[in-house]
Design a protein around this motif. Structure first.
Motif, PDB file in Angstrom:
ATOM      1  N   GLY A  58      -3.817 -25.375  90.820  1.00  0.00           N
ATOM      2  CA  GLY A  58      -4.941 -26.118  90.690  1.00  0.00           C
ATOM      3  C   GLY A  58      -4.848 -26.636  89.141  1.00  0.00           C
ATOM      4  N   GLU A  59      -6.453 -26.782  88.773  1.00  0.00           N
ATOM      5  CA  GLU A  59      -6.565 -27.156  87.149  1.00  0.00           C
ATOM      6  C   GLU A  59      -7.822 -26.627  86.841  1.00  0.00           C
ATOM      7  OE1 GLU A  59      -5.887 -31.613  86.365  1.00  0.00           O
ATOM      8  OE2 GLU A  59      -6.871 -31.764  88.719  1.00  0.00           O
ATOM      9  N   ALA A 106      -7.847 -22.590  86.499  1.00  0.00           N
ATOM     10  CA  ALA A 106      -6.862 -22.341  88.175  1.00  0.00           C
ATOM     11  C   ALA A 106      -7.073 -21.301  88.169  1.00  0.00           C
ATOM     12  CB  ALA A 106      -5.626 -23.445  87.587  1.00  0.00           C
TER      13      ALA A 106
END
Length: 203
Positions: A58-59, A106
């Motif tokens: 994720g970010e 994240a």
């Protein structure tokens, strides 16, 4: 990470089922090996590839920008106002007016940048000089002297015994923890050193 946790639980479940004979055949044991290899390969891939890292790790997502809540980003992250308010409180923010930026990382943690008027004043802001403050060094733990840590600080047992004698301590086994602060002072905590009153936080 969550993926590693799930993988560990899955491998443990397979191994446990094999041990209690819920599943048969040695070939079953190949699946944990394959999962471990895949996990290591994925970990290496996330280090080398930004796209793969974004896909699996994720970010960050901006939740508050210039003091305004970004509803679309909250919906994208499936992030509720209740969760936002809870994590703001964990960051010692109880008023949304104080927030300039908030970023959902994240790993699910919220990073908060306060507006300038609400930031705490630092010695640098006041033009004050400060002394170095590093990590304390453990010298005694659970009654055992950590001689390597003494040597790293150019100290010996004679120095330690003298310092303990100043505190009327003649038995190392009485010491739970002794640590040397960067200013040269010695922190001591002794066994059975209970206060007269113990603070309770429950109702």
């Amino acid at each position: 990470m969550f993926f590693d946790f799930v993988t560990g639980v899955t491998i443990g479940t397979i191994a446990g089922a094999y041990v209690v004979n819920e599943v048969r055949g040695h070939a079953v044991l190949l699946s944990p090996v394959v999962m471990v290899i895949c996990t290591l390969a994925l970990g290496y891939s996330t280090l080398k590839s930004l796209k793969i890292r974004k896909l699996f790790k994720g970010e960050p997502i901006v939740i508050i920008q210039n003091g305004k809540i970004l509803e679309k980003n909250m919906l994208k992250a499936r992030y509720t106002l209740d969760a936002l308010e809870m994590q703001l409180r964990e960051n010692k923010v109880f008023n949304l007016n104080e927030v300039e930026f908030a970023v959902l990382e994240a790993d699910g943690k919220l990073s908060v940048l306060k507006k300038t008027p609400y930031k705490p004043v630092t010695p640098k802001d006041l033009g004050l000089k400060t002394s170095y403050q590093g990590l304390a060094t453990e010298l005694i733990k659970d009654g055992t002297v950590l001689e390597q840590n003494l040597k790293q600080n150019n100290l010996d047992l004679n120095w330690l015994y003298k310092e303990l004698y100043k505190q009327n301590i003649d038995d190392l086994s009485k010491v739970i923890l002794a640590s040397l602060n960067t200013d040269g002072s010695l922190y001591l905590d002794l066994k059975n050193e209970n206060p007269a009153y113990t603070q309770k936080i429950e109702d």
